[in-house]
Design a protein around this motif. Structure first.
Motif, mmCIF file in Angstrom:
data_model
loop_
_atom_site.group_PDB
_atom_site.id
_atom_site.type_symbol
_atom_site.label_atom_id
_atom_site.label_comp_id
_atom_site.label_asym_id
_atom_site.label_seq_id
_atom_site.Cartn_x
_atom_site.Cartn_y
_atom_site.Cartn_z
ATOM 1 N N ALA A 111 0.684 -1.379 -0.160
ATOM 2 C CA ALA A 111 -0.147 0.092 -0.074
ATOM 3 C C ALA A 111 0.912 1.095 -0.064
ATOM 4 N N LEU A 112 0.317 2.168 -0.619
ATOM 5 C CA LEU A 112 1.228 3.273 -0.823
ATOM 6 C C LEU A 112 1.670 4.303 0.386
ATOM 7 N N PRO A 113 0.557 4.458 1.177
ATOM 8 C CA PRO A 113 0.731 5.154 2.383
ATOM 9 C C PRO A 113 1.797 4.530 3.477
ATOM 10 N N PRO A 114 1.872 3.379 3.763
ATOM 11 C CA PRO A 114 2.707 2.692 4.573
ATOM 12 C C PRO A 114 4.308 2.571 3.973
ATOM 13 N N LEU A 115 4.225 2.568 2.703
ATOM 14 C CA LEU A 115 5.587 2.527 1.966
ATOM 15 C C LEU A 115 5.983 4.093 1.960
ATOM 16 N N LEU A 116 5.297 5.114 1.950
ATOM 17 C CA LEU A 116 5.556 6.355 2.029
ATOM 18 C C LEU A 116 6.167 6.747 3.542
ATOM 19 N N PHE A 117 5.513 5.969 4.359
ATOM 20 C CA PHE A 117 6.017 6.165 5.769
ATOM 21 C C PHE A 117 7.480 5.408 5.957
ATOM 22 N N MET A 118 7.597 4.401 5.093
ATOM 23 C CA MET A 118 8.875 3.727 5.379
ATOM 24 C C MET A 118 10.095 4.598 4.637
ATOM 25 N N LEU A 119 9.568 5.265 3.699
ATOM 26 C CA LEU A 119 10.380 6.083 2.952
ATOM 27 C C LEU A 119 11.062 7.432 3.709
ATOM 28 N N VAL A 120 9.871 7.771 4.564
ATOM 29 C CA VAL A 120 10.163 8.965 5.314
ATOM 30 C C VAL A 120 11.190 8.719 6.626
ATOM 31 N N MET A 121 10.692 7.352 7.103
ATOM 32 C CA MET A 121 11.779 6.804 8.133
ATOM 33 C C MET A 121 13.042 6.461 7.541
ATOM 34 N N ALA A 122 13.355 6.106 6.365
ATOM 35 C CA ALA A 122 14.495 6.059 5.857
ATOM 36 C C ALA A 122 15.316 7.453 5.745
ATOM 37 N N LEU A 123 14.660 8.480 5.416
ATOM 38 C CA LEU A 123 15.189 9.793 5.283
ATOM 39 C C LEU A 123 15.624 10.289 6.734
ATOM 40 N N PHE A 124 14.874 9.687 7.502
ATOM 41 C CA PHE A 124 14.982 10.281 8.843
ATOM 42 C C PHE A 124 16.345 9.618 9.420
ATOM 43 N N MET A 125 16.581 8.235 9.128
ATOM 44 C CA MET A 125 17.834 7.656 9.603
ATOM 45 C C MET A 125 18.787 8.211 8.990
ATOM 46 N N VAL A 164 12.879 -2.846 15.741
ATOM 47 C CA VAL A 164 11.989 -3.621 15.454
ATOM 48 C C VAL A 164 10.620 -3.111 15.580
ATOM 49 N N LEU A 165 10.438 -2.545 16.666
ATOM 50 C CA LEU A 165 9.174 -1.860 16.974
ATOM 51 C C LEU A 165 8.810 -0.764 15.989
ATOM 52 N N LEU A 166 9.668 0.065 15.748
ATOM 53 C CA LEU A 166 9.449 1.200 14.800
ATOM 54 C C LEU A 166 9.405 0.622 13.338
ATOM 55 N N PHE A 167 10.102 -0.471 13.004
ATOM 56 C CA PHE A 167 9.951 -0.900 11.380
ATOM 57 C C PHE A 167 8.697 -1.682 11.227
ATOM 58 N N LEU A 168 7.954 -2.109 12.522
ATOM 59 C CA LEU A 168 6.711 -2.762 12.344
ATOM 60 C C LEU A 168 5.590 -2.030 12.375
ATOM 61 N N LEU A 169 5.629 -0.572 12.394
ATOM 62 C CA LEU A 169 4.582 0.183 12.483
ATOM 63 C C LEU A 169 4.041 0.242 11.068
ATOM 64 N N PRO A 170 4.652 0.487 10.012
ATOM 65 C CA PRO A 170 3.956 0.443 8.824
ATOM 66 C C PRO A 170 3.388 -0.850 8.127
ATOM 67 N N LEU A 171 3.886 -1.873 8.889
ATOM 68 C CA LEU A 171 3.345 -3.165 8.519
ATOM 69 C C LEU A 171 1.868 -3.325 9.286
ATOM 70 N N GLU A 172 1.944 -2.891 10.553
ATOM 71 C CA GLU A 172 0.489 -3.021 11.283
ATOM 72 C C GLU A 172 -0.304 -2.016 10.595
ATOM 73 N N TRP A 173 0.119 -0.983 10.197
ATOM 74 C CA TRP A 173 -0.842 0.049 9.648
ATOM 75 C C TRP A 173 -1.601 -0.372 8.190
ATOM 76 N N GLN A 174 -0.485 -1.131 7.509
ATOM 77 C CA GLN A 174 -1.173 -1.810 6.376
ATOM 78 C C GLN A 174 -2.206 -2.961 6.732
ATOM 79 N N TRP A 175 -1.918 -3.695 7.822
ATOM 80 C CA TRP A 175 -2.918 -4.829 8.184
ATOM 81 C C TRP A 175 -3.993 -4.174 8.583
ATOM 82 N N TRP A 176 -4.111 -3.109 9.675
ATOM 83 C CA TRP A 176 -5.398 -2.777 10.218
ATOM 84 C C TRP A 176 -6.160 -1.876 9.122
ATOM 85 N N GLN A 177 -5.517 -1.059 8.377
ATOM 86 C CA GLN A 177 -5.988 -0.096 7.355
ATOM 87 C C GLN A 177 -6.783 -0.768 6.029
#
Length: 256
Positions: free
Chosen positions: A40-54, A240-253
């Motif tokens: 899904a695009l929104p969780p992937l966008l969140f992962m991209l923002v997380m990578a930029l933040f790192m 692990v907790l941070l990286f799992l947030l987009p996966l949980e978002w996709q699952w629930w949304q």
């Protein structure tokens, strides 16, 4: 010092540099696996923002990051241009008799976000790691000894071969060689590759003989074995907790 370097220099925070290199490898692997599971695009966008933040937090040099990302984006442009025309679905627009679909555009955007997120995360977590430390981390994770040995020897001597290539190129320029689109140029480059291969084999034989003279029996001994401690466990748990947030978002949304 060799003129060739495999990693970019980063102003890493002290706490990040003190981590066990296996922590960084495991975090990068987990980030990549989670990104591959997202569609899904929104969780992937969140992962991209997380990578930029790192990349910001871990002190990466943006000039080198942009340079490497531009090389990657050259391939991604082709995906964006051609994938909409190769996936069937609801028509978006027509060009030269071919229909571009919204489904193809969505898949292209998914690949674009996923690829950029993974590359940025790898550059942030692993790209600034010294190659020798990376080899120790691979050995500490239990990878085959021969594979680790091959990696360490490649890291050690790829710079030597690069310098040898530079000397051969300098010799060609000293003989007034000018590259062009002709048979002489291709034949000269063929001779260059042949000489580089021959000299590489000769150097490998000399290195092998020198190692045997020093008692090398095929076993690669690590001088600085990696050690896991509590801060590595805490850092990996937070990752692990941070990286799992987009996966949980996709699952629930989105339910997948």
């Amino acid at each position: 010092m060799t003129s060739f370097s495999l990693q970019h220099q980063a102003l890493e925070p002290a706490w990040f540099a003190a981590l066990d290199p296996r922590t960084r490898l495991l975090a990068a692997l987990l980030f990549t696996l989670i990104a591959l599971c997202l569609s899904a695009l929104p969780p992937l966008l969140f992962m991209l923002v997380m990578a930029l933040f790192m990349t910001l937090v871990l002190g990466c040099q943006w000039r080198l990051i942009i340079k490497r990302m531009l090389a990657f984006e050259g391939f991604m442009v082709l995906v964006l241009l051609f994938l909409p025309f190769t996936v069937a679905g609801e028509p978006w627009f027509t060009f030269a008799g071919m229909d571009a679909s919204y489904q193809g555009l969505t898949q292209a955007l998914v690949i674009l976000l996923r690829g950029n997120a993974v590359v940025l995360a790898l550059l942030a977590l692993v790209g600034s790691m010294e190659p020798v430390k990376l080899g120790y981390a691979l050995a500490g994770l239990g990878l085959p000894e021969k594979l680790v040995q091959l990696f360490m020897m490649t890291v050690r001597y790829i710079g030597v071969l690069f310098d040898e290539h530079q000397r051969l190129r300098t010799a060609m320029k000293a003989r007034a060689f000018v590259a062009g689109s002709n048979w002489h140029t291709w034949r000269s480059y063929g001779h260059l590759l042949g000489m580089l291969l021959v000299r590489s084999m000769e150097r490998a034989q000399r290195i092998s003989g020198a190692m045997r003279c020093r008692g090398f029996n095929g076993k690669f001994h690590l001088l600085m074995p990696v050690q896991w401690c509590q801060r590595d466990t805490a850092a990996l748990t937070i990752a692990v907790l941070l990286f799992l947030l987009p996966l949980e978002w996709q699952w629930w949304q989105y339910g997948f």
